[in-house]
Design a protein around this motif. Structure first.
Motif, PDB file in Angstrom:
ATOM      1  N   THR A  22       6.218  -2.152   0.124  1.00  0.00           N
ATOM      2  CA  THR A  22       5.187  -2.821  -0.678  1.00  0.00           C
ATOM      3  C   THR A  22       4.570  -1.728  -1.549  1.00  0.00           C
ATOM      4  O   THR A  22       4.892  -0.542  -1.395  1.00  0.00           O
ATOM      5  N   THR A  24       1.664  -0.674  -1.321  1.00  0.00           N
ATOM      6  CA  THR A  24       0.699   0.120  -0.543  1.00  0.00           C
ATOM      7  C   THR A  24       1.426   1.036   0.448  1.00  0.00           C
ATOM      8  O   THR A  24       1.425   2.253   0.288  1.00  0.00           O
ATOM      9  N   TYR A  26       4.950   0.820   3.622  1.00  0.00           N
ATOM     10  CA  TYR A  26       6.036  -0.027   4.124  1.00  0.00           C
ATOM     11  C   TYR A  26       5.496  -0.944   5.223  1.00  0.00           C
ATOM     12  O   TYR A  26       4.647  -0.542   6.025  1.00  0.00           O
ATOM     13  N   LEU A  53      -1.837 -10.010  12.213  1.00  0.00           N
ATOM     14  CA  LEU A  53      -0.933  -9.523  11.165  1.00  0.00           C
ATOM     15  C   LEU A  53      -1.277 -10.149   9.806  1.00  0.00           C
ATOM     16  O   LEU A  53      -1.775 -11.273   9.746  1.00  0.00           O
ATOM     17  N   THR A  87      -6.009  -8.016   0.391  1.00  0.00           N
ATOM     18  CA  THR A  87      -5.744  -9.001   1.444  1.00  0.00           C
ATOM     19  C   THR A  87      -6.985  -9.867   1.601  1.00  0.00           C
ATOM     20  O   THR A  87      -8.098  -9.343   1.694  1.00  0.00           O
ATOM     21  N   ALA A 104      -7.221 -15.570  16.353  1.00  0.00           N
ATOM     22  CA  ALA A 104      -8.413 -15.653  15.501  1.00  0.00           C
ATOM     23  C   ALA A 104      -8.406 -16.995  14.760  1.00  0.00           C
ATOM     24  O   ALA A 104      -7.348 -17.588  14.541  1.00  0.00           O
ATOM     25  N   THR A 106      -8.989 -17.243  11.741  1.00  0.00           N
ATOM     26  CA  THR A 106      -8.731 -16.891  10.340  1.00  0.00           C
ATOM     27  C   THR A 106      -7.288 -16.410  10.158  1.00  0.00           C
ATOM     28  O   THR A 106      -6.607 -16.089  11.126  1.00  0.00           O
ATOM     29  N   ALA A 108      -4.951 -13.722   7.472  1.00  0.00           N
ATOM     30  CA  ALA A 108      -5.003 -12.716   6.397  1.00  0.00           C
ATOM     31  C   ALA A 108      -3.792 -12.925   5.483  1.00  0.00           C
ATOM     32  O   ALA A 108      -2.660 -12.997   5.968  1.00  0.00           O
ATOM     33  N   SER A 169      -3.882  -1.991   1.841  1.00  0.00           N
ATOM     34  CA  SER A 169      -4.663  -2.884   0.978  1.00  0.00           C
ATOM     35  C   SER A 169      -6.139  -2.952   1.377  1.00  0.00           C
ATOM     36  O   SER A 169      -6.501  -2.741   2.541  1.00  0.00           O
ATOM     37  N   GLY A 212      -8.103  -4.095  13.929  1.00  0.00           N
ATOM     38  CA  GLY A 212      -7.333  -2.853  13.902  1.00  0.00           C
ATOM     39  C   GLY A 212      -8.141  -1.666  13.417  1.00  0.00           C
ATOM     40  O   GLY A 212      -7.610  -0.581  13.223  1.00  0.00           O
ATOM     41  N   GLN A 213      -9.430  -1.876  13.206  1.00  0.00           N
ATOM     42  CA  GLN A 213     -10.212  -0.835  12.565  1.00  0.00           C
ATOM     43  C   GLN A 213     -10.851   0.123  13.561  1.00  0.00           C
ATOM     44  O   GLN A 213     -11.904   0.663  13.290  1.00  0.00           O
TER      45      GLN A 213
END
Ligand code: TXA
Ligand code: MG
Length: 318
Positions: A22, A24, A26, A53, A87, A104, A106, A108, A169, A212-213
């Motif tokens: 991508t 940003t 891979y 994901l 994203t 979740a 939501t 992404a 992203s 993931g942060q």
């Protein structure tokens, strides 16, 4: 193992994972509608199942296949920045796999701008769930070789050259006309704010922060030390053996590191982002005792790069 576009499509349709380029970094891709294929992503990356994901789609018209709502603000952001390194986290349709969403509410979504991956998405007709194609917490890959050194030679890789943006992203979550920045990236918060016409919500939205942060992320294997200014970094290097260094700004006039043990990146944020992971990968190969990292200025233009370097420099206390 490098594969052609045709092979990549066949593998993905068969429920296999393929590393894809991508703009940003891979990504390690799988068919977003195939739960068995999705589980392979988590297994190969050794990623905890509670970390959702990003779903990569070919164009904006596919948003409503995944999102329950596409608020006007999200639509405006997509129009402004897609295809590209943004994203959007939106309320999910119940039909989206809970493995993608890690339970979740939501989902992404992003339309990447790499021409080869856009072709892959269009020709396969698939939506592709893809996290960065590295082992969990390790440095992100910006070349096919980085993917192979992290995940092994047996991973099929669609080689699209070096990633031109170079860091992950920007992630923005949107609810109604409110927005929140979940991850810094090269699309700056100020650019989102200009389109939203208002600043990010300060109190958290209902949606969780990007899970993931956590701090231990994007790390080289070699220990790292962060320096706010170059003078302190150089003073440390003079007193300690076998240091490597990542510098930002002008090249050193007097060399103090062994040959190849220092890399200087320019003072332009876009150029630093493009070469950041490659530089860290290179320095990580040297078996230095420590990588000394010069942090960029603490200004908004450098926010995404400071974020990645701070995480690279974080060590869990044992
Ligand atoms: O540039 C990128 O975003 C790259 C390329 C491959 O597209 N992908 C990437 O994926 O960086 P990954 O998995 O390494 O990081 C995705 C982040 C994670 O922190 C994850 O927690 C968050 O996005 N995320 C995914 N789905 C989410 C959701 N529904 N709500 C909140 N955060 C989410
Ligand atoms: Mg990642």
């Amino acid at each position: 193992m490098r594969v052609s576009l045709t092979d990549a499509i066949a593998l993905l349709k068969r429920g296999e994972v393929v590393a894809i380029p991508t703009e940003t970094v891979y990504g390690l891709a799988a068919d977003a509608s195939n739960d068995l294929a999705l589980k392979k992503i988590y297994a190969v990356k050794q990623r905890p199942a509670n970390n959702p994901l990003i779903v990569h789609i070919a164009d904006i018209h596919q948003v409503m296949d995944y999102a329950d709502e596409f608020p006007p603000l999200a639509n405006k952001l997509a129009q402004a920045f897609w295809p590209g390194p943004l994203t959007l986290v939106l309320k999910s349709k119940p039909t989206v796999s809970i493995i993608v969403r890690a339970n979740a509410p939501t989902v992404a979504l992003r339309v990447p701008s790499h021409p080869l991956t856009l072709q892959l998405l269009t020709q396969s007709g698939l939506a592709l769930a893809a996290p960065s194609a590295n082992r969990y917490t390790q440095l992100s890959p910006t070349t096919a070789a980085h993917v192979e050194s992290s995940l092994g030679e047996n991973i099929p890789v669609l080689d699209g050259g070096a990633c031109p943006v170079g860091i992950e992203s920007t992630i923005v979550s949107v609810e109604g006309d409110d927005w929140q920045l979940l991850r810094h990236g090269m699309i700056a918060a100020a650019q989102i704010e200009a389109i939203a016409g208002k600043p990010a919500l300060q109190q958290p939205l209902e949606t969780p922060k990007a899970p993931g942060q956590h701090l231990l992320h994007y790390s080289p294997n070699t220990a790292t030390l962060l320096f706010q200014d170059r003078t302190a970094l150089l003073a440390y290097a003079k007193l300690h053996h076998n240091c490597a260094a990542l510098l930002i700004g002008d090249a050193l006039e007097t060399p103090i590191f062994s040959d190849g043990f220092d890399i200087t990146l320019s003072n332009q944020p876009e150029q630093v982002a493009e070469h950041l992971y490659e530089a860290l990968h290179q320095l990580d190969q040297l078996q230095a005792s420590v990588i000394l990292i010069q942090l960029p200025p603490a200004t908004a233009a450098w926010a995404a790069i400071s974020d990645r370097l701070t995480r690279a420099g974080y060590r869990e206390k044992s």
